[in-house]
Design a protein around this motif. Structure first.
Motif, PDB file in Angstrom:
ATOM      1  N   LEU A 208       0.830  -1.203   0.000  1.00  0.00           N
ATOM      2  CA  LEU A 208       0.000   0.000   0.000  1.00  0.00           C
ATOM      3  C   LEU A 208       0.867   1.257   0.000  1.00  0.00           C
ATOM      4  CD1 LEU A 208      -2.830   1.359   0.335  1.00  0.00           C
ATOM      5  CD2 LEU A 208      -2.442   1.222   2.805  1.00  0.00           C
ATOM      6  N   MET A 209       1.932   1.255   0.806  1.00  0.00           N
ATOM      7  CA  MET A 209       2.763   2.444   0.923  1.00  0.00           C
ATOM      8  C   MET A 209       3.605   2.665  -0.328  1.00  0.00           C
ATOM      9  SD  MET A 209       1.667   3.477   3.732  1.00  0.00           S
ATOM     10  CE  MET A 209       2.708   4.921   3.700  1.00  0.00           C
ATOM     11  N   LEU A 210       4.181   1.596  -0.872  1.00  0.00           N
ATOM     12  CA  LEU A 210       5.121   1.748  -1.985  1.00  0.00           C
ATOM     13  C   LEU A 210       4.429   1.905  -3.334  1.00  0.00           C
ATOM     14  CD1 LEU A 210       7.915  -0.811  -1.018  1.00  0.00           C
ATOM     15  CD2 LEU A 210       7.869   1.653  -0.642  1.00  0.00           C
ATOM     16  N   LYS A 211       3.339   1.193  -3.557  1.00  0.00           N
ATOM     17  CA  LYS A 211       2.710   1.197  -4.874  1.00  0.00           C
ATOM     18  C   LYS A 211       1.510   2.126  -4.984  1.00  0.00           C
ATOM     19  CE  LYS A 211       4.161  -3.330  -6.556  1.00  0.00           C
ATOM     20  NZ  LYS A 211       3.734  -4.586  -7.242  1.00  0.00           N
ATOM     21  N   THR A 212       0.895   2.448  -3.867  1.00  0.00           N
ATOM     22  CA  THR A 212      -0.302   3.289  -3.908  1.00  0.00           C
ATOM     23  C   THR A 212      -0.027   4.708  -3.432  1.00  0.00           C
ATOM     24  OG1 THR A 212      -1.661   1.317  -3.478  1.00  0.00           O
ATOM     25  CG2 THR A 212      -2.704   3.478  -3.177  1.00  0.00           C
ATOM     26  N   VAL A 213       0.621   4.842  -2.278  1.00  0.00           N
ATOM     27  CA  VAL A 213       0.811   6.159  -1.680  1.00  0.00           C
ATOM     28  C   VAL A 213       2.059   6.870  -2.211  1.00  0.00           C
ATOM     29  CG1 VAL A 213       1.146   7.396   0.491  1.00  0.00           C
ATOM     30  CG2 VAL A 213      -0.407   5.436   0.401  1.00  0.00           C
ATOM     31  N   LEU A 214       3.203   6.169  -2.233  1.00  0.00           N
ATOM     32  CA  LEU A 214       4.478   6.813  -2.576  1.00  0.00           C
ATOM     33  C   LEU A 214       4.480   7.480  -3.951  1.00  0.00           C
ATOM     34  CD1 LEU A 214       7.363   7.485  -1.845  1.00  0.00           C
ATOM     35  CD2 LEU A 214       8.057   5.220  -2.670  1.00  0.00           C
ATOM     36  N   PRO A 215       3.959   6.844  -5.023  1.00  0.00           N
ATOM     37  CA  PRO A 215       3.996   7.526  -6.337  1.00  0.00           C
ATOM     38  C   PRO A 215       3.303   8.888  -6.342  1.00  0.00           C
ATOM     39  CG  PRO A 215       3.479   5.203  -6.617  1.00  0.00           C
ATOM     40  CD  PRO A 215       3.443   5.466  -5.149  1.00  0.00           C
ATOM     41  N   ASN A 216       2.324   9.085  -5.482  1.00  0.00           N
ATOM     42  CA  ASN A 216       1.622  10.367  -5.421  1.00  0.00           C
ATOM     43  C   ASN A 216       2.305  11.374  -4.507  1.00  0.00           C
ATOM     44  OD1 ASN A 216      -1.064   9.815  -6.958  1.00  0.00           O
ATOM     45  ND2 ASN A 216      -0.822   8.040  -5.624  1.00  0.00           N
ATOM     46  N   CYS A 217       3.411  10.961  -3.886  1.00  0.00           N
ATOM     47  CA  CYS A 217       4.161  11.858  -3.012  1.00  0.00           C
ATOM     48  C   CYS A 217       5.479  12.319  -3.645  1.00  0.00           C
ATOM     49  CB  CYS A 217       4.487  11.158  -1.685  1.00  0.00           C
ATOM     50  SG  CYS A 217       3.059  10.561  -0.770  1.00  0.00           S
ATOM     51  N   MET A 218       5.745  11.900  -4.877  1.00  0.00           N
ATOM     52  CA  MET A 218       7.065  12.102  -5.457  1.00  0.00           C
ATOM     53  C   MET A 218       7.314  13.512  -5.974  1.00  0.00           C
ATOM     54  SD  MET A 218       8.770   9.478  -4.895  1.00  0.00           S
ATOM     55  CE  MET A 218      10.206   9.969  -5.856  1.00  0.00           C
ATOM     56  N   ALA A 219       6.270  14.257  -6.333  1.00  0.00           N
ATOM     57  CA  ALA A 219       6.483  15.587  -6.928  1.00  0.00           C
ATOM     58  C   ALA A 219       7.310  16.510  -6.026  1.00  0.00           C
ATOM     59  CB  ALA A 219       5.146  16.224  -7.285  1.00  0.00           C
ATOM     60  N   PRO A 220       6.938  16.706  -4.760  1.00  0.00           N
ATOM     61  CA  PRO A 220       7.767  17.579  -3.911  1.00  0.00           C
ATOM     62  C   PRO A 220       9.146  17.001  -3.633  1.00  0.00           C
ATOM     63  CG  PRO A 220       6.055  16.525  -2.598  1.00  0.00           C
ATOM     64  CD  PRO A 220       5.735  16.244  -4.029  1.00  0.00           C
ATOM     65  N   LEU A 221       9.255  15.672  -3.609  1.00  0.00           N
ATOM     66  CA  LEU A 221      10.548  15.043  -3.372  1.00  0.00           C
ATOM     67  C   LEU A 221      11.487  15.249  -4.556  1.00  0.00           C
ATOM     68  CD1 LEU A 221       9.373  11.714  -1.700  1.00  0.00           C
ATOM     69  CD2 LEU A 221      10.499  13.645  -0.584  1.00  0.00           C
ATOM     70  N   ILE A 222      10.955  15.224  -5.768  1.00  0.00           N
ATOM     71  CA  ILE A 222      11.771  15.466  -6.956  1.00  0.00           C
ATOM     72  C   ILE A 222      12.307  16.893  -6.948  1.00  0.00           C
ATOM     73  CG2 ILE A 222      11.702  15.670  -9.472  1.00  0.00           C
ATOM     74  CD1 ILE A 222       9.699  13.361  -9.489  1.00  0.00           C
ATOM     75  N   VAL A 223      11.460  17.840  -6.594  1.00  0.00           N
ATOM     76  CA  VAL A 223      11.893  19.239  -6.515  1.00  0.00           C
ATOM     77  C   VAL A 223      12.969  19.395  -5.443  1.00  0.00           C
ATOM     78  CG1 VAL A 223      11.145  21.585  -6.010  1.00  0.00           C
ATOM     79  CG2 VAL A 223       9.680  20.075  -7.355  1.00  0.00           C
ATOM     80  N   GLN A 224      12.755  18.778  -4.285  1.00  0.00           N
ATOM     81  CA  GLN A 224      13.731  18.861  -3.201  1.00  0.00           C
ATOM     82  C   GLN A 224      15.051  18.230  -3.614  1.00  0.00           C
ATOM     83  OE1 GLN A 224      13.560  20.447  -0.294  1.00  0.00           O
ATOM     84  NE2 GLN A 224      15.640  19.807   0.197  1.00  0.00           N
ATOM     85  N   ALA A 225      14.994  17.124  -4.354  1.00  0.00           N
ATOM     86  CA  ALA A 225      16.212  16.462  -4.821  1.00  0.00           C
ATOM     87  C   ALA A 225      17.004  17.378  -5.754  1.00  0.00           C
ATOM     88  CB  ALA A 225      15.863  15.155  -5.522  1.00  0.00           C
ATOM     89  N   ALA A 226      16.304  18.069  -6.652  1.00  0.00           N
ATOM     90  CA  ALA A 226      16.977  18.980  -7.576  1.00  0.00           C
ATOM     91  C   ALA A 226      17.666  20.118  -6.820  1.00  0.00           C
ATOM     92  CB  ALA A 226      15.976  19.541  -8.584  1.00  0.00           C
ATOM     93  N   LEU A 227      16.991  20.683  -5.833  1.00  0.00           N
ATOM     94  CA  LEU A 227      17.577  21.773  -5.062  1.00  0.00           C
ATOM     95  C   LEU A 227      18.691  21.270  -4.140  1.00  0.00           C
ATOM     96  CD1 LEU A 227      14.309  23.727  -4.148  1.00  0.00           C
ATOM     97  CD2 LEU A 227      15.960  24.236  -5.957  1.00  0.00           C
ATOM     98  N   SER A 228      18.528  20.069  -3.603  1.00  0.00           N
ATOM     99  CA  SER A 228      19.559  19.506  -2.727  1.00  0.00           C
ATOM    100  C   SER A 228      20.831  19.164  -3.492  1.00  0.00           C
ATOM    101  CB  SER A 228      19.033  18.245  -2.033  1.00  0.00           C
ATOM    102  OG  SER A 228      17.962  18.551  -1.176  1.00  0.00           O
TER     103      SER A 228
END
Length: 303
Positions: A208-228
């Motif tokens: 549930l966490m990896l296949k359902t929830v996590l893909p919808n949480c990636m947008a802010p993480l991608i932005v943070q990764a670029a800035l980091s």
């Protein structure tokens, strides 16, 4: 019926992804600074990959007859060394080109470690809640309570000065940002209807966490990764300048600055060009990250 469905599902899925990419690029391309940053970053990656073919000299070759030679276009310059040489006769342009490999490597390793560990801890805190959430977040708060560069410096001093230990220290310092972002996104997504539907369908636990929830949480993480990425390069350069990061004769930009400190007044090029390389690279990645934020965050998309 099933064969027809299978035959049409592939092209439909590919068309949907293409439409999403076109929408992303439409919003991203409106930010000209972000596009310029993207192209500059791609150029840096190209230079790093083909450094062996682009660099006119080796990063460690010393020309004893050409110590502190100024850039080729100034008085006393040598055409063999476009940006001049350092105190031991090494070509600055070649060292900058090879140094791009270290900067990109540092950014990739630091962001990868911080992203993976941060996602795991954030998912755990957001899903488990209770004492698990409290323990994880209090540890993150303790890390955030220290100035990032000072904490990285202390960690490297404990682990020992080296490029590997510097990357580990920077990854630890950046960890709380990913944990907090992931936790906040998970807590927001857990109340959505699609998560409730997945639970009713029998999807539980890790799936549930990896296949359902996590893909919808990636947008802010991608932005943070670029800035980091840019922050990692800057912190590594700072640690190298302080003498606890990459060690000589490694052509890392911060280490090049540290070696050139005593020649600031009489050999400006030894300090200027590594500083410009750090400045432009960090600026380009920040502009690229800003464009990603505009394109991936629905609240910030331009109409």
């Amino acid at each position: 019926m099933s064969e027809t469905t299978l035959a049409t599902s592939g092209p439909t899925r590919a068309t949907g992804r293409l439409a999403l990419f076109r929408e992303f690029w439409q919003y991203f391309a409106t930010n000209r600074g972000a596009v310029a940053g993207l192209f500059f970053f791609v150029a840096i990656v190209f230079v790093a990959i083909f450094a062996n073919f682009i660099a006119p000299h080796s990063a460690t070759d010393q020309y004893r007859d050409a110590l502190l030679v100024p850039p080729a276009w100034t008085a006393g310059g040598d055409a063999r060394f476009l940006l001049g040489t350092d105190a031991v006769g090494r070509d600055i342009l070649s060292r900058l080109i090879y140094g791009s490999r270290y900067s990109l490597f540092i950014g990739c390793v630091v962001v990868s470690i911080a992203l993976v560990v941060g996602i795991c801890l954030g998912l755990l805190a957001g899903a488990m809640r209770g004492w698990v959430d409290t323990v994880i977040m209090r540890i993150m708060d303790i890390i955030l309570s220290f100035p990032s560069l000072l904490l990285a410096l202390v960690l490297v001093a404990i682990l020992g000065p080296s490029l590997t230990n510097a990357m580990i220290a920077i990854a630890i310092v950046q960890q709380p940002h990913y944990v907090r972002l992931t936790r906040a996104a998970v807590m927001s997504e857990m109340s959505r209807d699609y998560v409730m539907a997945a639970r009713v369908a029998g999807v539980k636990g890790l799936r549930l966490m990896l296949k359902t929830v996590l893909p919808n949480c990636m947008a802010p993480l991608i932005v943070q990764a670029a800035l980091s990425f840019s922050t990692a390069i800057l912190d590594a350069a700072a640690l190298g300048f302080l003498g606890v990061g990459a060690q000589p004769p490694t052509p890392e930009w911060g280490t090049m600055l540290a070696e050139a400190r005593e020649f600031i007044l009489r050999a400006w090029w030894v300090v200027t060009f590594p500083g410009i390389a750090i400045l432009l690279t960090v600026l380009a990645i920040n502009l690229f990250g800003d464009g990603l934020r505009d394109a991936l965050d629905p609240k910030l998309k331009r109409s």
